[in-house]
Design a protein around this motif. Structure first.
Motif, short mmCIF file in Angstrom:
data_model
loop_
_atom_site.label_atom_id
_atom_site.label_comp_id
_atom_site.label_asym_id
_atom_site.label_seq_id
_atom_site.Cartn_x
_atom_site.Cartn_y
_atom_site.Cartn_z
N GLN A 3 -39.01 -5.43 19.25
CA GLN A 3 -40.30 -5.84 18.69
C GLN A 3 -41.38 -5.69 19.75
OE1 GLN A 3 -41.38 -7.32 15.44
NE2 GLN A 3 -43.17 -6.52 16.51
N LEU A 4 -42.25 -4.69 19.57
CA LEU A 4 -43.34 -4.50 20.53
C LEU A 4 -44.33 -5.67 20.44
CD1 LEU A 4 -44.09 -0.69 20.05
CD2 LEU A 4 -42.56 -1.79 21.70
N ALA A 5 -45.02 -5.89 21.55
CA ALA A 5 -46.01 -6.97 21.59
C ALA A 5 -47.23 -6.49 22.37
CB ALA A 5 -45.40 -8.21 22.25
N VAL A 6 -48.29 -7.27 22.33
CA VAL A 6 -49.51 -6.93 23.05
C VAL A 6 -49.84 -8.05 24.02
CG1 VAL A 6 -51.98 -6.45 22.86
CG2 VAL A 6 -50.40 -5.57 21.12
N TRP A 7 -49.99 -7.68 25.28
CA TRP A 7 -50.36 -8.61 26.35
C TRP A 7 -51.84 -8.42 26.65
CZ3 TRP A 7 -49.94 -6.76 31.97
CH2 TRP A 7 -50.42 -7.75 32.86
N ASP A 8 -52.59 -9.52 26.60
CA ASP A 8 -54.04 -9.46 26.84
C ASP A 8 -54.29 -9.74 28.32
OD1 ASP A 8 -56.71 -9.22 26.50
OD2 ASP A 8 -56.97 -10.94 25.19
N SER A 9 -54.37 -8.67 29.12
CA SER A 9 -54.57 -8.78 30.56
C SER A 9 -56.06 -8.86 30.88
CB SER A 9 -53.95 -7.57 31.27
OG SER A 9 -54.42 -7.45 32.59
N LYS A 10 -56.43 -9.80 31.73
CA LYS A 10 -57.83 -9.94 32.11
C LYS A 10 -58.32 -8.70 32.86
CE LYS A 10 -57.97 -14.99 32.39
NZ LYS A 10 -58.17 -16.17 33.27
N LYS A 11 -57.42 -8.06 33.59
CA LYS A 11 -57.82 -6.90 34.38
C LYS A 11 -57.72 -5.59 33.60
CE LYS A 11 -57.01 -4.57 38.80
NZ LYS A 11 -56.23 -4.55 40.05
N LEU A 12 -56.67 -5.46 32.77
CA LEU A 12 -56.41 -4.19 32.12
C LEU A 12 -56.76 -4.15 30.65
CD1 LEU A 12 -52.94 -3.36 33.72
CD2 LEU A 12 -55.21 -2.67 34.48
N GLY A 13 -57.12 -5.29 30.08
CA GLY A 13 -57.36 -5.31 28.65
C GLY A 13 -56.05 -5.49 27.90
N LYS A 14 -55.96 -4.94 26.69
CA LYS A 14 -54.75 -5.10 25.88
C LYS A 14 -53.69 -4.09 26.31
CE LYS A 14 -57.14 -7.08 21.90
NZ LYS A 14 -56.63 -8.42 22.20
N VAL A 15 -52.51 -4.60 26.66
CA VAL A 15 -51.41 -3.79 27.19
C VAL A 15 -50.21 -3.92 26.25
CG1 VAL A 15 -49.81 -3.49 29.11
CG2 VAL A 15 -52.21 -4.07 29.56
N LEU A 16 -49.59 -2.80 25.94
CA LEU A 16 -48.41 -2.78 25.09
C LEU A 16 -47.16 -3.13 25.90
CD1 LEU A 16 -47.72 -2.10 22.11
CD2 LEU A 16 -47.11 0.20 22.91
N THR A 17 -46.32 -4.00 25.38
CA THR A 17 -45.09 -4.39 26.06
C THR A 17 -43.90 -4.28 25.10
OG1 THR A 17 -45.04 -6.76 25.49
CG2 THR A 17 -46.45 -6.11 27.34
N ASP A 18 -42.69 -4.32 25.71
CA ASP A 18 -41.50 -4.37 24.87
C ASP A 18 -41.23 -5.81 24.44
OD1 ASP A 18 -40.33 -5.69 27.03
OD2 ASP A 18 -39.10 -4.00 27.64
N SER A 19 -40.11 -6.04 23.79
CA SER A 19 -39.82 -7.37 23.24
C SER A 19 -39.63 -8.42 24.32
CB SER A 19 -38.55 -7.31 22.37
OG SER A 19 -37.44 -6.89 23.15
N GLU A 20 -39.33 -7.99 25.56
CA GLU A 20 -39.14 -8.93 26.66
C GLU A 20 -40.40 -9.12 27.51
OE1 GLU A 20 -35.72 -7.88 28.95
OE2 GLU A 20 -34.37 -7.94 27.23
N GLY A 21 -41.48 -8.46 27.11
CA GLY A 21 -42.74 -8.63 27.83
C GLY A 21 -42.95 -7.66 28.97
N PHE A 22 -42.09 -6.61 29.08
CA PHE A 22 -42.25 -5.64 30.15
C PHE A 22 -43.26 -4.56 29.73
CE2 PHE A 22 -38.45 -7.64 31.61
CZ PHE A 22 -38.50 -7.52 33.00
N THR A 23 -44.15 -4.23 30.66
CA THR A 23 -45.22 -3.28 30.40
C THR A 23 -44.68 -1.89 30.09
OG1 THR A 23 -46.71 -4.49 31.88
CG2 THR A 23 -47.27 -2.19 31.43
N LEU A 24 -45.28 -1.23 29.09
CA LEU A 24 -44.97 0.16 28.78
C LEU A 24 -46.07 1.06 29.36
CD1 LEU A 24 -43.69 -0.05 25.10
CD2 LEU A 24 -42.45 -0.42 27.25
#
Length: 324
Positions: free
Chosen positions: A77-98
């Motif tokens: 299950q992909l997720a989106v991490w809202d990084s203050k520095k990079l903006g919206k970042v796509l991650t895998d189900s464990e929260g690792f950056t793609l």
């Protein structure tokens, strides 16, 4: 007849002098299809790469066991991490950056990261993937790699993890080599203020300019502010690069630039090196120049002195801090 012969010899000599003067007293102008030398295999004595393979402090690939483990994981299950520095970042189900790679293509989808590169940047398998909430599921796709495996794509861009990301929320691969970037949910680069402090305005640098380093003095940097290096194993006349294959994944070439895109750096011998591997590389004073993938932000000089052969470049194209 003698007069004609003497005149012809004089013209030939003048042409040769012009050729050598353009690239310094004993250097040529432009090298097209030159051999890139026969450097010893990385890690062997006398290779010039140092005992760590010459690609950085830890063989340049991070933890290979970690890479193998990451390579076997589905994205889920992909997720989106809202990084203050990079903006919206796509991650895998464990929260690792793609991540995505600038040397890949999205149309048609194609991965150009194979072999040692894929140890550092494990591919994300195409199976068992679900779109992140609020994102367009139609952007999810797959590409068949050279080895027959299928890799996840987002908007056509092949997706990877980074072996040096050890926990969810890490984005240590951002900007590596000037070609690797965290992926946004739409497949574009997640690079908001990537080269500066949060909230900072982007700095518009020339293609090559000068930065005063507190330890090294005046050194050349590229448009992103990243340190530029030379390799002692290279030669300027004939122009030849001893950095080939996996070496280039750690020491990316500086792409050709226009002379008017230079500020404070010599334009003597400012030529394009057409490498036998098909890459085009900028040279100053006829020396091929590179950046270092181990430098992750402007101001880094982690490539300085690696293997006793890699050094930052002065505005006059000299090696900074190299032993005499």
């Amino acid at each position: 007849m003698n007069t004609w012969r003497n005149a012809s010899l004089a013209v030939t000599a003048a042409a040769l002098l012009a050729l050598t003067t353009a690239c310094g007293q004993d250097k040529g102008t432009e090298s097209i299809g030159q051999n890139v030398g026969n450097a010893s295999p990385a890690g062997q004595a006398g290779s010039g790469y140092g005992t760590d393979g010459g690609y950085g402090s830890d063989s340049g690939y991070g933890s290979e066991s970690g890479a193998d483990s990451a390579a076997s994981k589905q994205a889920g299950q992909l997720a989106v991490w809202d990084s203050k520095k990079l903006g919206k970042v796509l991650t895998d189900s464990e929260g690792f950056t793609l991540y995505r790679f600038d040397k890949d293509t999205a149309s048609p989808p194609k991965s150009n990261c194979e072999g040692d590169c894929a140890k550092v940047w494990p591919v994300v398998p195409a199976g068992n993937v679900m779109a992140a909430a609020g994102t367009d599921a139609a952007l999810i796709g797959k590409v068949t790699r050279a080895d027959g495996t299928q890799q996840l794509t987002i908007a056509g861009w092949p997706m990877y993890r980074y072996a040096k990301d050890t926990k969810p929320g890490d984005a240590n691969g951002q900007g590596v080599g000037g070609t690797w970037f965290a992926a946004a949910p739409d497949g574009k680069k997640a690079a908001v203020n990537a080269d500066g402090p949060v909230g900072a305005e982007p700095v518009d640098l020339a293609g090559l300019s000068v930065r005063k380093d507190p330890k090294l003095g005046d050194i050349v940097v590229d448009k992103r502010g990243m340190t530029v290096y030379r390799f002692k194993k290279d030669t300027a006349w004939p122009m030849k690069s001893a950095c080939t294959g996996a070496c280039l994944s750690k020491w990316p070439v500086v792409a050709p630039l226009a002379k008017n895109d230079v500020d404070g750096v010599t334009t003597k011998g400012f030529v394009t090196f057409n490498r036998p591997d098909g890459l085009k590389q900028q040279a100053i004073d006829c020396w091929p120049i590179y950046t270092f993938s181990g430098d992750t932000k402007p101001g880094d000089t982690n490539g300085q002195g690696v293997g006793g052969t890699w050094y930052a470049v002065s505005p006059e194209a000299k090696l900074v801090g190299a032993p005499k």
